[in-house]
Design an enzyme around this catalytic site. Structure first.
Site, PDB file in Angstrom:
ATOM      1  N   GLY A  46       0.842  -1.317  -0.036  1.00 17.21           N
ATOM      2  CA  GLY A  46       0.034  -0.168  -0.262  1.00 17.21           C
ATOM      3  C   GLY A  46       0.817   1.076   0.148  1.00 17.21           C
ATOM      4  O   GLY A  46       1.926   1.221   0.454  1.00 17.21           O
ATOM      5  N   LEU A  92       6.628   1.792   3.967  1.00 17.95           N
ATOM      6  CA  LEU A  92       7.994   2.162   3.008  1.00 17.95           C
ATOM      7  C   LEU A  92       8.263   3.384   3.565  1.00 17.95           C
ATOM      8  O   LEU A  92       9.384   3.638   3.154  1.00 17.95           O
ATOM      9  CB  LEU A  92       7.182   2.384   1.588  1.00 17.95           C
ATOM     10  CG  LEU A  92       6.682   0.921   0.935  1.00 17.95           C
ATOM     11  CD1 LEU A  92       6.058   1.233  -0.296  1.00 17.95           C
ATOM     12  CD2 LEU A  92       7.800   0.098   0.895  1.00 17.95           C
ATOM     13  N   HIS A 133      -4.069   1.843   7.668  1.00 17.08           N
ATOM     14  CA  HIS A 133      -2.829   2.336   7.588  1.00 17.08           C
ATOM     15  C   HIS A 133      -2.654   3.591   6.696  1.00 17.08           C
ATOM     16  O   HIS A 133      -1.966   4.452   6.972  1.00 17.08           O
ATOM     17  CB  HIS A 133      -1.889   1.177   7.371  1.00 17.08           C
ATOM     18  CG  HIS A 133      -0.250   1.405   7.258  1.00 17.08           C
ATOM     19  ND1 HIS A 133       0.770   1.021   8.283  1.00 17.08           N
ATOM     20  CD2 HIS A 133       0.324   2.511   6.490  1.00 17.08           C
ATOM     21  CE1 HIS A 133       1.630   1.354   7.807  1.00 17.08           C
ATOM     22  NE2 HIS A 133       1.674   2.409   6.670  1.00 17.08           N
ATOM     23  N   GLU A 134      -3.130   3.178   5.467  1.00 27.99           N
ATOM     24  CA  GLU A 134      -2.982   4.419   4.522  1.00 27.99           C
ATOM     25  C   GLU A 134      -3.724   5.467   4.737  1.00 27.99           C
ATOM     26  O   GLU A 134      -3.228   6.564   4.339  1.00 27.99           O
ATOM     27  CB  GLU A 134      -3.352   3.570   2.829  1.00 27.99           C
ATOM     28  CG  GLU A 134      -2.364   2.471   2.578  1.00 27.99           C
ATOM     29  CD  GLU A 134      -0.990   2.458   2.781  1.00 27.99           C
ATOM     30  OE1 GLU A 134      -0.354   3.803   2.707  1.00 27.99           O
ATOM     31  OE2 GLU A 134      -0.450   1.496   3.000  1.00 27.99           O
ATOM     32  N   HIS A 137      -2.115   7.696   6.707  1.00 26.84           N
ATOM     33  CA  HIS A 137      -0.936   8.741   6.146  1.00 26.84           C
ATOM     34  C   HIS A 137      -1.825   9.914   5.681  1.00 26.84           C
ATOM     35  O   HIS A 137      -1.214  11.212   5.760  1.00 26.84           O
ATOM     36  CB  HIS A 137      -0.401   8.109   4.918  1.00 26.84           C
ATOM     37  CG  HIS A 137       0.654   6.990   5.296  1.00 26.84           C
ATOM     38  ND1 HIS A 137       2.090   7.351   5.894  1.00 26.84           N
ATOM     39  CD2 HIS A 137       0.776   5.675   5.026  1.00 26.84           C
ATOM     40  CE1 HIS A 137       2.723   6.397   6.229  1.00 26.84           C
ATOM     41  NE2 HIS A 137       1.963   5.352   5.684  1.00 26.84           N
TER      42      HIS A 137
HETATM   43 NI    NI Z   1       2.724   3.518   5.469  1.00 30.11          NI
END
Ligand code: NI
Length: 169
Positions: A46, A92, A133-134, A137
């Protein structure tokens, strides 16, 4: 299509709050393509636009083993969340750090797809984790901020060490 640079924690740009997309036009479609290329190349499951220093509410996800089930979510909203799960997450933007985070087990999310069509999706397990999670962000939150100060500190030390080793190499 292009592979974009990924910001690394604790870069302050990771804390910017993304703006909603007004219309899914060509520039947004290009962004989705670039985010997908960047996620597959990394490789990751992701990626949020925020991580590539683009502060618009766009995320891409692919949790399939075959890496051919791209899911793009524009302006995602969680309509319902229930249950609880502990899952070891990575990011990432926080390379080399994996820690358990508590998330909802099921989510019902509404978003626009890459054609600008509204859809809803019910997700559980890894996909539900990934969506949460995304979406964090997009709100300027990185998963290590869910950890205790002690664990977060350990993660930051680990990242510094990695960076030093990379600089020395
Ligand atoms: Ni992340």
């Amino acid at each position: 299509m292009a592979i974009l640079p990924i910001l690394e924690y604790p870069d302050p740009r990771l804390h910017r709050i993304a703006a909603p997309v007004a219309t899914v036009d060509e520039s947004v479609k290009t962004l989705i393509g670039d985010l997908a290329d960047t996620m597959y190349a990394a490789p990751g499951v992701g990626l949020a636009a925020t991580q590539c220093d683009v502060h618009q509410r766009v995320i891409v996800i692919d949790v399939s083993d075959t890496r051919d089930q791209l899911l793009a979510l524009v302006n995602p909203v969680i309509l319902r969340a229930d249950g609880e799960q502990l899952f070891e997450e990575g990011c990432l933007s926080v390379p080399g750090v994996y820690e358990e985070v508590k998330r909802a087990e099921h989510v019902l999310v509404e978003a626009l797809d890459r054609e600008g069509q509204r859809f809803t999706l019910e997700a559980s397990g890894l996909l539900a984790v990934c969506i949460q999670h995304e979406m964090d962000h997009l709100m300027g939150k990185v998963f290590v901020e869910h950890l205790s100060p002690l664990k977060r500190n350990r993660a930051v030390q680990k990242l510094r060490k990695r960076r030093r080793e990379r600089a020395d190499a």
